[in-house]
Design a protein around this motif. Structure first.
Motif, PDB file in Angstrom:
ATOM      1  N   THR A   1     102.482 -54.738  -2.777  1.00  0.00           N
ATOM      2  CA  THR A   1     101.184 -54.915  -3.730  1.00  0.00           C
ATOM      3  C   THR A   1     101.126 -53.633  -4.375  1.00  0.00           C
ATOM      4  OG1 THR A   1     100.334 -56.591  -2.368  1.00  0.00           O
ATOM      5  CG2 THR A   1      98.917 -55.878  -3.997  1.00  0.00           C
TER       6      THR A   1
ATOM      7  N   MET B   1     102.446 -58.169   7.415  1.00  0.00           N
ATOM      8  CA  MET B   1     102.936 -58.041   6.128  1.00  0.00           C
ATOM      9  C   MET B   1     102.107 -56.565   5.393  1.00  0.00           C
ATOM     10  SD  MET B   1     102.760 -60.451   2.518  1.00  0.00           S
ATOM     11  CE  MET B   1     102.739 -59.498   1.136  1.00  0.00           C
ATOM     12  N   THR B   2     102.965 -55.699   4.888  1.00  0.00           N
ATOM     13  CA  THR B   2     102.312 -54.364   4.453  1.00  0.00           C
ATOM     14  C   THR B   2     101.780 -54.648   3.253  1.00  0.00           C
ATOM     15  OG1 THR B   2     104.210 -53.879   3.940  1.00  0.00           O
ATOM     16  CG2 THR B   2     103.880 -53.200   6.070  1.00  0.00           C
ATOM     17  N   PRO B   3     100.727 -53.661   2.889  1.00  0.00           N
ATOM     18  CA  PRO B   3     100.400 -53.897   1.620  1.00  0.00           C
ATOM     19  C   PRO B   3     101.282 -53.107   0.504  1.00  0.00           C
ATOM     20  CG  PRO B   3      99.179 -52.205   2.849  1.00  0.00           C
ATOM     21  CD  PRO B   3     100.031 -52.781   3.824  1.00  0.00           C
ATOM     22  N   TRP B   4     102.438 -52.389   0.841  1.00  0.00           N
ATOM     23  CA  TRP B   4     103.064 -51.546  -0.134  1.00  0.00           C
ATOM     24  C   TRP B   4     103.836 -52.158  -1.150  1.00  0.00           C
ATOM     25  CZ3 TRP B   4     101.692 -46.957  -0.399  1.00  0.00           C
ATOM     26  CH2 TRP B   4     101.303 -46.286   0.941  1.00  0.00           C
TER      27      TRP B   4
END
Length: 102
Positions: free
Chosen positions: A6, A1-4
């Protein structure tokens, strides 16, 4: 999962919170006491972040030289020294403390 997702959510929430103040107040002025509290929120947050950054994980890795330098800065500013002199004084103090503790 990417932090983008968030990052985008935090950015949207930040924008919404910043826009809520002018929308709620309109043309009215904040009371003086509220302005003082708001003005002190940024320095308090910065002090908390610096404290956590200096203290490290659960206060196990406190650097005495950095702690001494950070303590010297407000004291030197209280003496009304210019900022370049404050920075040089804090750096010199950090170097002396580091030399004495190693």
């Amino acid at each position: 999962m990417t932090p983008w997702p968030t990052v985008v959510a935090v950015a949207v929430l930040s924008f919404a919170l910043k826009a809520a103040g002018p929308v709620a107040l309109g043309e009215r002025e904040l009371p003086p006491r509220a302005r003082v509290v708001i003005a002190l929120m940024a320095p308090a947050l910065l002090a908390g972040l610096v404290t956590v950054g200096v203290a490290g994980d659960r206060w196990r890795t406190v650097d005495p030289a950095l702690l001494a330098a950070l303590t010297a800065v407000p004291l030197l500013r209280w003496c009304r020294l210019p900022m370049p002199a404050v920075l040089v004084g804090a750096a010199v103090l950090a170097a002396v403390v580091r030399r004495l503790t190693t």
